[in-house]
Scaffold this motif. Structure first.
Motif: not given
Length: 353
Positions: A307-330
């Motif tokens: 199931x996790x392998x399927x989830x990773x394969x479904x992330x090919x669509x670049x439109x999903x980058x819109x879900x990243x709302x911010x980024x912070x250095x660790x």
């Protein structure tokens, strides 16, 4: 949500697999880390970075250098607030969690990185792991899933939430041509809508009280509406707001003998379910969905790893980058963690290592 949300918070079963692409040979020039830094919750809403010693590499273990991670805001907010019920302490444990609920605990379940050391054939591999927020860690290779070459590591951090969304859609038993409503435009709700909309013939609506989510919905090709104009007579409704008001909207949107999937996790909070009025005469169904177990409709044939392998394969669509709302250095995460958890505008907040 993951129980932890998904993984939500259940440990994913380990399953050996063969990598499908050739892997680079071992590079002795890679750093030889003997310690790591991890985010811990020392007490209620008290995040801190701790330095941990790493175990030596042996057998089928590998050391991973994290490149990116993601905060699962809904579940991690409840964990940070100490709202994991004692009855769920075991079921809510994340894979490779350090410490115990309520505190101190190192929690999280989304890291994408590169294998630095380990068995032959693994060095240099791009991998995803259900692991707490930590810059380097050692785990069995069976806990690592290869990230497809078509998926950048920056986007691979959505894998845990996508896995939850896939399970939710399975639990909804959505079929071609169904009229589907998703109530709640958080990351899981958006990903569930994205997956449902790809089923041929479905008419998929995204419902949220925040009108700014309309832009995200449009980017993913979804129909957006507020609760006041929510559709009716839906075959399947997915509820992912974690609120009583959202659940009322979900019940109202379901058609005769419709199926309502409750994807929210309320922690220690009680929720009033409106079962009066026409609920019984409409013969509605409410089912829970939690990523710790594969949906019953797939469980006989699907492992969590598959199931996790399927989830990773479904992330090919670049439109999903819109879900990243911010980024912070660790390095700055301990100082900003609580602000991220408390900001309702946050979708997927990415960590950069």
């Amino acid at each position: 949500m993951k129980s932890t949300k998904g993984l939500s918070a259940q440990p994913h079963e380990a399953e050996c697999f063969d990598l499908e692409t050739p892997q680079p040979s071992k590079d002795r020039s890679l750093p030889d880390h003997t310690s790591s830094n991890a985010l811990w919750l020392e007490a209620r809403d008290k995040p801190r970075i701790r330095t941990n010693e790493l175990p030596p590499i042996s057998g089928e273990n590998a050391r991973v250098a994290a490149r990116y991670g993601a905060i699962s805001r809904g579940t991690e907010r409840l964990v940070s607030a100490g709202e994991v019920p004692p009855s769920e302490f075991d079921r809510m444990r994340a894979p490779f969690q350090s410490g115990d609920f309520p505190f101190p605990v190192s929690y999280g379940y989304s890291v994408a990185g590169v294998v630095e050391d380990g068995p032959e054939g693994w060095i240099g591999s791009r991998v995803f792991c259900l692991h707490p927020h930590q810059d380097h860690f050692v785990v069995p290779v069976e806990a690592l899933r290869p990230v497809p070459e078509t998926v950048p590591l920056e986007r691979a951090v959505l894998a845990a939430n996508m896995e939850t969304a896939v399970n939710v859609v399975w639990d909804g038993q959505i079929q071609p041509g169904d009229r589907v409503a998703i109530v709640g435009a958080g990351v899981v709700g958006l990903l569930a809508a994205f997956v449902a909309a790809a089923i041929p013939g479905t008419l998929t609506y995204l419902i949220d009280h925040d009108p700014s989510k309309a832009d995200v919905a449009a980017a993913l090709g979804l129909i957006f509406s507020g609760p006041e104009s929510a559709p009716e007579d839906c075959d399947v409704v997915i509820h992912a707001t974690g609120s009583e008001g959202g659940l009322v909207t979900a019940i109202d949107a379901a058609g005769f003998e419709g199926r309502i999937v409750e994807a929210s996790w309320y922690g220690t909070r009680a929720a009033t379910v409106p079962l009066g009025a026409a609920f019984h005469s409409r013969r509605l169904q409410i089912v829970s969905s939690q990523v710790g177990q594969v949906s019953p409709s797939r469980r006989a044939r699907w492992s969590r790893s598959r199931r996790l392998d399927l989830a990773l394969s479904l992330l090919e669509d670049p439109r999903l980058d819109v879900l990243i709302s911010g980024e912070t250095p660790f390095a700055a995460l301990a100082d900003t963690y609580l602000d991220i958890l408390m900001d309702p505008k946050v979708l997927c907040h990415r960590i950069k290592y």
